[in-house]
Design a protein around this motif. Structure first.
Motif, PDB file in Angstrom:
ATOM      1  N   UNK A  75       8.189   5.503  -7.709  1.00  0.00           N
ATOM      2  CA  UNK A  75       7.844   4.198  -8.279  1.00  0.00           C
ATOM      3  C   UNK A  75       6.752   3.531  -7.452  1.00  0.00           C
ATOM      4  N   UNK A  76       5.918   2.744  -8.125  1.00  0.00           N
ATOM      5  CA  UNK A  76       4.882   1.958  -7.471  1.00  0.00           C
ATOM      6  C   UNK A  76       5.502   0.646  -7.006  1.00  0.00           C
ATOM      7  N   UNK A  77       5.422   0.338  -5.695  1.00  0.00           N
ATOM      8  CA  UNK A  77       6.040  -0.885  -5.186  1.00  0.00           C
ATOM      9  C   UNK A  77       5.344  -2.151  -5.689  1.00  0.00           C
ATOM     10  N   UNK A 109       2.972  14.261  -0.134  1.00  0.00           N
ATOM     11  CA  UNK A 109       2.060  14.585  -1.235  1.00  0.00           C
ATOM     12  C   UNK A 109       2.624  15.721  -2.096  1.00  0.00           C
ATOM     13  N   UNK A 110       3.185  16.723  -1.437  1.00  0.00           N
ATOM     14  CA  UNK A 110       3.720  17.875  -2.163  1.00  0.00           C
ATOM     15  C   UNK A 110       4.933  17.506  -2.998  1.00  0.00           C
ATOM     16  N   UNK A 111       5.863  16.759  -2.421  1.00  0.00           N
ATOM     17  CA  UNK A 111       7.092  16.467  -3.165  1.00  0.00           C
ATOM     18  C   UNK A 111       6.867  15.437  -4.269  1.00  0.00           C
ATOM     19  N   UNK A 112       5.922  14.510  -4.081  1.00  0.00           N
ATOM     20  CA  UNK A 112       5.670  13.544  -5.153  1.00  0.00           C
ATOM     21  C   UNK A 112       4.949  14.189  -6.328  1.00  0.00           C
ATOM     22  N   UNK A 156       0.811  -1.217   0.000  1.00  0.00           N
ATOM     23  CA  UNK A 156       0.000   0.000   0.000  1.00  0.00           C
ATOM     24  C   UNK A 156       0.843   1.266   0.000  1.00  0.00           C
ATOM     25  N   UNK A 157       2.139   1.130  -0.262  1.00  0.00           N
ATOM     26  CA  UNK A 157       3.025   2.287  -0.268  1.00  0.00           C
ATOM     27  C   UNK A 157       3.818   2.339  -1.571  1.00  0.00           C
TER      28      UNK A 157
END
Length: 391
Positions: free
Chosen positions: A312-314, A369-372, A297-298
């Motif tokens: 990246x999506x884990x 949220x801001x940095x991604x 979920x991360x």
């Protein structure tokens, strides 16, 4: 036990059917062998009790359980008897300790209020030269009630609570050169990392990762012996390689390794042996910069020294057995040739926060949220270290 009635039944059976005598004798012989072995076990245990060896073993086990209970109580805000309505009304804000440390054993501790939803831009500004590469600076954010394990290159460990480290006020302009060493490294060793261990009882493995991409797991059922002897093992095959990261995880965990040059490999911890094995083949000039446990979920956020991030999506990571491979490149060869280097990584969700340390000494708190969404943070000089999580 064999009753007298059972013996009479066997005698009658042999008298009526002599052919069954061999089977009955074999059964009695096996039973006598089992009873003899059990008798030997009881005799050995009695000897151990008389020589106080077993008593000492039980005392060590009780001491280890009491230590784990004390750590958990501290993590859950201490003695439950103090949780009265009056105490709850006076309860202090939940604090997170931000630790800035290096391999010389220097540990600087700041506190932030994790119940505050605001995002202060700057936590502190450290004084002094922070770019000495032989002893790079690392970050850790953990509850102020945690228990810490200090892991050294020799394989030695030390433990102690977070609150044993003095808190530095951010407004004081803390000096990095004057930072104390709560656990001084011995001659010839360096502080590798600091690991929170209050959840040790619910973890299955320690996982070690070395600078050259070698990994190893150790069952947490060995924790009593490890903590009693203050020794974990270096987790490396030979110099000049040295230990770099120590993690706690479950049986079905996914270990992610990232190198300074931007190569990544994921390893299925369930298939990881208890001996040291090479999980990521690195070039001579490359080395591991981050090792972490991924979660479904991360997502994975990787920070470079220029302030740019790789997101990246884990779920796309393949859980593979450890093998000698170069790994997947996170960015292009041209960016690598231009000097882009990884300085940190974390498994996060959008509600998490991140902390970055910059070469001018500034320490910043960010919203994940801001940095991604922005894809970068503003570097003040260059980014030296980065962490993120549920602070």
């Amino acid at each position: 036990m064999i009753s007298a009635e059972k013996i009479e039944q066997w005698v009658e059976e042999v008298q009526q059917r002599p052919a069954s005598a061999e089977l009955i004798i074999r059964f009695i012989a096996n039973r006598l062998r089992d009873l003899s072995a059990r008798n030997e076990e009881l005799l050995a245990e009695n000897i151990a009790l008389m020589t106080e060896k077993r008593v000492e073993e039980y005392e060590q086990r009780i001491a280890h359980l009491e230590y784990q209970l004390e750590v958990l109580k501290r993590q859950l805000s201490g003695d439950l008897a103090l949780h009265t309505a009056e105490a709850a009304a006076e309860k202090q804000p939940a604090l997170t300790s931000v630790l800035v440390y290096n391999s010389l054993g220097k540990v600087l501790r700041l506190e932030i209020d994790r119940s505050d939803t605001q995002e202060p831009i700057q936590i502190a500004h450290l004084q002094g030269n922070l770019e000495y590469q032989e002893h790079p600076i690392r970050l850790l954010a953990t509850p102020s009630t945690e228990e810490l394990l200090y892991f050294f290159t020799s394989g030695r460990i030390a433990v102690g609570p977070v609150d044993a480290i003095p808190v530095i006020q951010p407004t004081d302009g803390p000096s990095w050169q004057a930072t104390p060493s709560p656990e001084e490294p011995l001659a010839g060793e360096k502080l590798v990392c600091i690991l929170p261990i209050s959840r040790l009882t619910v973890a299955d493995y320690f996982v070690q990762a070395s600078r050259r991409g070698f990994v190893k797991k150790i069952g947490t059922n060995m924790a009593q012996s490890i903590l009693a002897n203050r020794y974990l093992g270096s987790g490396v095959k030979q110099p000049p390689d040295e230990a770099y990261e120590l993690l706690l995880c479950g049986k079905q965990a996914l270990l992610v390794l990232l190198s300074s040059q931007g190569f990544m490999a994921s390893v299925d911890v369930a298939q990881l042996p208890f001996s040291v094995v090479e999980a990521l083949r690195l070039e001579t000039y490359d080395y591991i910069m981050a090792a972490l446990i991924a979660a479904p979920d991360r997502s994975l956020v990787v920070m470079t020294q220029t302030g740019k991030i790789v997101h990246r999506d884990t779920q796309s990571l393949d859980a593979t057995p450890p093998q000698k491979k170069k790994g997947m490149a996170l960015y292009s060869p041209s960016r690598r040739a231009a000097g882009v280097r990884v300085v940190g990584a974390a498994a996060v969700n959008e509600q998490d926060r991140a902390i970055s340390l910059h070469s001018d000494g500034s320490l910043f708190l960010h919203s994940v949220r801001t940095i991604t969404r922005g894809g970068a943070i503003e570097p003040h000089g260059s980014v030296l270290a980065f962490i993120a999580g549920d602070f």
